[in-house]
Write an enzyme that holds these catalytic residues in place. Structure first.
Site, PDB file in Angstrom:
ATOM      1  N   ARG A   1      18.704 -65.839  42.373  1.00  0.00           N
ATOM      2  CA  ARG A   1      19.642 -65.968  43.461  1.00  0.00           C
ATOM      3  C   ARG A   1      20.965 -66.900  42.843  1.00  0.00           C
ATOM      4  O   ARG A   1      22.106 -67.117  43.430  1.00  0.00           O
ATOM      5  CB  ARG A   1      18.963 -66.428  44.840  1.00  0.00           C
ATOM      6  CG  ARG A   1      17.994 -65.677  45.523  1.00  0.00           C
ATOM      7  CD  ARG A   1      18.657 -64.534  46.101  1.00  0.00           C
ATOM      8  NE  ARG A   1      18.291 -63.441  44.872  1.00  0.00           N
ATOM      9  CZ  ARG A   1      18.578 -62.173  44.458  1.00  0.00           C
ATOM     10  NH1 ARG A   1      19.803 -61.637  45.534  1.00  0.00           N
ATOM     11  NH2 ARG A   1      18.175 -61.424  43.790  1.00  0.00           N
TER      12      ARG A   1
ATOM     13  N   LYS B   1      24.326 -53.137  41.900  1.00  0.00           N
ATOM     14  CA  LYS B   1      24.457 -51.517  42.403  1.00  0.00           C
ATOM     15  C   LYS B   1      25.321 -51.199  43.363  1.00  0.00           C
ATOM     16  O   LYS B   1      24.935 -50.113  43.376  1.00  0.00           O
ATOM     17  CB  LYS B   1      22.852 -51.886  42.487  1.00  0.00           C
ATOM     18  CG  LYS B   1      22.850 -52.373  43.810  1.00  0.00           C
ATOM     19  CD  LYS B   1      21.147 -53.115  44.389  1.00  0.00           C
ATOM     20  CE  LYS B   1      21.150 -53.298  45.696  1.00  0.00           C
ATOM     21  NZ  LYS B   1      21.697 -53.304  46.649  1.00  0.00           N
ATOM     22  N   THR B   2      25.959 -51.633  44.426  1.00  0.00           N
ATOM     23  CA  THR B   2      26.918 -51.760  45.153  1.00  0.00           C
ATOM     24  C   THR B   2      27.762 -50.854  44.452  1.00  0.00           C
ATOM     25  O   THR B   2      27.882 -49.963  45.212  1.00  0.00           O
ATOM     26  CB  THR B   2      27.027 -52.422  46.313  1.00  0.00           C
ATOM     27  OG1 THR B   2      25.312 -53.498  46.573  1.00  0.00           O
ATOM     28  CG2 THR B   2      27.466 -52.267  47.828  1.00  0.00           C
TER      29      THR B   2
ATOM     30  N   ASP C   1      20.063 -46.116  48.732  1.00  0.00           N
ATOM     31  CA  ASP C   1      19.729 -47.642  48.152  1.00  0.00           C
ATOM     32  C   ASP C   1      19.125 -48.350  48.418  1.00  0.00           C
ATOM     33  O   ASP C   1      17.881 -47.753  49.901  1.00  0.00           O
ATOM     34  CB  ASP C   1      20.981 -48.205  48.758  1.00  0.00           C
ATOM     35  CG  ASP C   1      21.633 -49.810  48.083  1.00  0.00           C
ATOM     36  OD1 ASP C   1      21.146 -49.588  47.192  1.00  0.00           O
ATOM     37  OD2 ASP C   1      22.012 -50.638  49.249  1.00  0.00           O
ATOM     38  N   GLU C   2      18.434 -49.609  48.212  1.00  0.00           N
ATOM     39  CA  GLU C   2      16.941 -50.564  48.171  1.00  0.00           C
ATOM     40  C   GLU C   2      15.641 -49.826  47.996  1.00  0.00           C
ATOM     41  O   GLU C   2      15.478 -49.289  49.140  1.00  0.00           O
ATOM     42  CB  GLU C   2      17.669 -51.044  49.391  1.00  0.00           C
ATOM     43  CG  GLU C   2      19.154 -52.120  49.708  1.00  0.00           C
ATOM     44  CD  GLU C   2      18.582 -53.816  48.026  1.00  0.00           C
ATOM     45  OE1 GLU C   2      17.361 -52.983  47.434  1.00  0.00           O
ATOM     46  OE2 GLU C   2      19.132 -53.815  47.927  1.00  0.00           O
TER      47      GLU C   2
ATOM     48  N   GLN D   1      12.164 -56.616  42.612  1.00  0.00           N
ATOM     49  CA  GLN D   1      12.653 -56.816  43.611  1.00  0.00           C
ATOM     50  C   GLN D   1      12.503 -56.477  45.062  1.00  0.00           C
ATOM     51  O   GLN D   1      11.952 -56.824  46.166  1.00  0.00           O
ATOM     52  CB  GLN D   1      14.150 -56.819  44.258  1.00  0.00           C
ATOM     53  CG  GLN D   1      14.879 -57.889  42.951  1.00  0.00           C
ATOM     54  CD  GLN D   1      15.972 -57.822  43.207  1.00  0.00           C
ATOM     55  OE1 GLN D   1      16.804 -58.326  44.245  1.00  0.00           O
ATOM     56  NE2 GLN D   1      17.716 -57.190  42.176  1.00  0.00           N
TER      57      GLN D   1
END
Length: 630
Positions: free
Chosen positions: A554, A34-35, A218-219, A249
């Protein structure tokens, strides 16, 4: 010279980067890049001359993430974005320039959490409120939540329904007067005031809507009410909005985050385009399948089906232990296996639900000489409440201990005096360590410092219960204190070695955004994870499941889930059921790490699919229930 090359993106990432026709929601799963996508989109807009550098607003949640994005855009385009930062830094800039329209001076001070706490303590003292009844941190938390919901002190007072809320309303009102008097704003004010400014001063709103031709966030699943409103106000001019997030998330509900802000976007922007990034570049398919099987049990929000080009990978290790100490021992056995295979310590992480769980793990690592770092927390014996109680125990052992006495005077001279009176006729050698601990609590009233309704205090009480668990393992106080001293000495020796390659210990919350080759999620028991506070609240339970999803994703190569059959709770050992989150995973994805076949098969019996023909035979009465469930 431009370094932009869209061939480095997958099909869905490229679609997101090139879409500029309508507002865009990018559902980006864990490890889906995504980044990279949001950075490339900003770079693409510059490269194609769709916007100028100062017309892009890129907002994220940490200064570190913002700086990383700024650097990556600069590398790709050779251009620097001036408006990249956090919601708070954006709000501060706007208020410095235009806050005078609300009577805010340009040179206003920004009070951090410690400044806020000091001011609240001062007000409590002046209003003659007892710290034991009204906790300063709790007041600060309530004021913060109110401001995140755009509630003024007057609004909060009108909504107060309890005696405690009425008191907080009075403190909130006085707190606001003091901030104004000192020319200061707290962090929540920055956002609340800037939204107020944009809502009430049309010319200011139009100025920033015209300036920011494209707004990136973002987020987005972590935004609260006031951040949501700020985004909406700024983007409604050109309607060029791109938000990136993943509802699965969203794990900061306790901080005001509301994943429903993503779902609201379709109401605010009816022509919203949705693109899903479901290709994962981090984990094996086995890990992704397990994550999906857990998260799909949440019914209040959409989830993604992650996939990867990687092999299915290793099965998920399931560790059953008799106790937390046995759990730590079995985990380290697996850790050593990976070390022998060539893994470095820093490729391995142990994740847990509560900070109190770190104690047994820390001691096991210290005794084995394994270097470790504790992320997002304080080492167990360095936590203030643990140091307080250890000081009491040391004074019981040696009443000439001046260092302990000095610490105890600071936390309450009356408490200390009551203990000293008790010690006149008290021979500690006749009592077990946990009995001495109970005597200290009863005599000093130390536990009264903590409010069970306050989340931070609850975490401290969990730490103290963990100390009780350790105390029950020792008959003699001198042996207990010696053990603690040795562990502390090895803490410092480990720190002095400056070994940068270290195993990571952290809570599941702290692990968000990180990745490791080998991940252990420990304490997978009902009441611990999911936490007991979530058991009767569907919203809370779903957040716990999202936290589990974050933990699972993770892991890159190997994931372990562990649980203890017995754990000390409130001074006595209780038998625990393993977490429902384990039982939501297909048993075919799991492998036993030394578990009896009976224990391992329990899950299979609960979830196995029944053949249609067999079920039909049962309905016709041809077979009984035992045959059906075989």
């Amino acid at each position: 010279m431009s370094q932009l090359n869209l061939k480095q993106l997958n099909e869905k990432q490229r679609e997101a980067v090139e879409w500029f026709d309508t507002p865009l929601l990018v559902f980006a799963g864990a490890g889906s890049g995504k980044t990279r996508t949001i950075v490339y989109k900003a770079a693409y807009a510059l490269d194609k001359n769709l916007v100028k550098q100062n017309q892009i607003l890129l907002v994220t949640f940490t200064n570190k993430a913002a700086e990383e994005m700024r650097k990556r855009v600069n590398y790709l385009t050779g251009q620097t974005l001036p408006h990249v930062g956090t919601f708070h830094s954006l709000a501060a800039k706007i208020l410095r320039r235009d806050g005078s329209k609300l009577g805010i001076k340009q040179d206003f001070l920004i009070y951090d959490q410690q400044d806020q706490l000091s001011l609240i303590k001062e007000i409590l003292k002046e209003l003659n409120y007892d710290y034991r009844q009204i906790k300063p941190r709790s007041v600060g938390y309530n004021i913060s939540v109110a401001k995140q919901e755009m509630l003024t002190a007057a609004d909060y007072g009108k909504l107060a329904r309890s005696y405690q809320q009425e008191i907080i309303a009075k403190i909130y009102q006085e707190y606001e007067k003091r901030l104004q008097q000192f020319g200061a704003l707290d962090f929540d004010d920055l956002l609340m005031k800037v939204v107020d400014l944009l809502k009430t001063k049309t010319e200011i709103l139009e100025k920033y809507q015209n300036l920011f031709k494209y707004v990136f966030v973002d987020e987005y699943q972590d935004t609260n009410t006031v951040q949501y409103q700020l985004t909406k106000l700024l983007a409604q001019g050109h309607k060029n909005l791109c938000v990136v997030g993943d509802v699965a998330q969203s794990i900061y509900r306790w901080r005001g985050a509301n994943y429903r802000n993503i779902l609201k976007l379709k109401d605010d922007f009816p022509d919203l385009k949705e693109i899903r990034l479901e290709r994962n570049y981090r984990s094996s398919q086995t890990i992704l399948d397990a994550a999906e099987q857990v998260i799909k049990n949440n019914t209040s929000h959409p989830t993604l089906s992650l996939w990867t080009d990687k092999d299915s990978g290793e099965k998920i290790g399931l560790i059953e232990a008799s106790s937390p100490r046995d759990e730590a021992k079995k985990i380290l056995e697996e850790v050593y296996k990976w070390k022998q295979k060539g893994k470095k310590w820093n490729e391995i992480a142990i994740l847990y639900r509560t900070n109190a769980q770190s104690r047994v793990l820390e001691e096991a690592l210290v005794r084995e000489g394994i270097p470790y770092i504790l992320v997002g927390g304080i080492k167990f014996y360095e936590r203030a409440e643990i140091k307080d109680v250890l000081a009491y125990l040391r004074l019981v052992f040696n009443q000439q201990d001046g260092v302990s006495r000095k610490r105890l005077e600071k936390i309450g001279k009356r408490r200390l005096k009551r203990l000293e009176e008790k010690l006149v006729n008290f021979d500690y050698r006749k009592y077990k360590v946990n009995e001495i601990l109970m005597m200290i609590y009863e005599t000093t009233g130390y536990l009264e410092k903590y409010n069970k309704e306050d989340k931070e205090d609850l975490a401290r009480l969990e730490n103290l219960r963990e100390l009780e668990a350790l105390a029950m393992e020792y008959e003699r106080l001198d042996e207990f204190l010696e053990n603690v001293a040795l562990v502390q000495a090895e803490y410092y020796a480990g720190e002095m070695s400056k070994n940068k390659e270290a195993l990571t210990l952290m809570t599941l919350h702290a692990a968000k955004g990180l990745e490791f080759s080998i991940v252990f999620i420990v304490g997978m028991e009902e009441g611990l994870f999911p936490h007991s506070r979530s058991m009767l609240d569907q919203e809370e339970l779903e957040e716990e499941r999202r936290l589990c999803y974050v933990g699972i994703t993770r892991a890159k190569e190997k994931l372990y889930l562990s649980y203890a059959k017995q754990r000390l709770v409130y001074g006595s050992y209780t038998s625990n059921e393993r977490s429902r989150f384990i039982d939501e995973i297909d048993p075919d994805l799991l492998e036993s790490q030394g578990i009896s076949q009976e224990s391992f098969n329990n899950k299979s019996k609960q979830v196995q699919k029944i053949d249609d023909d067999v079920f039909e035979a049962f309905l016709e009465g041809e077979i009984d229930i035992d045959r059906l469930l075989e």
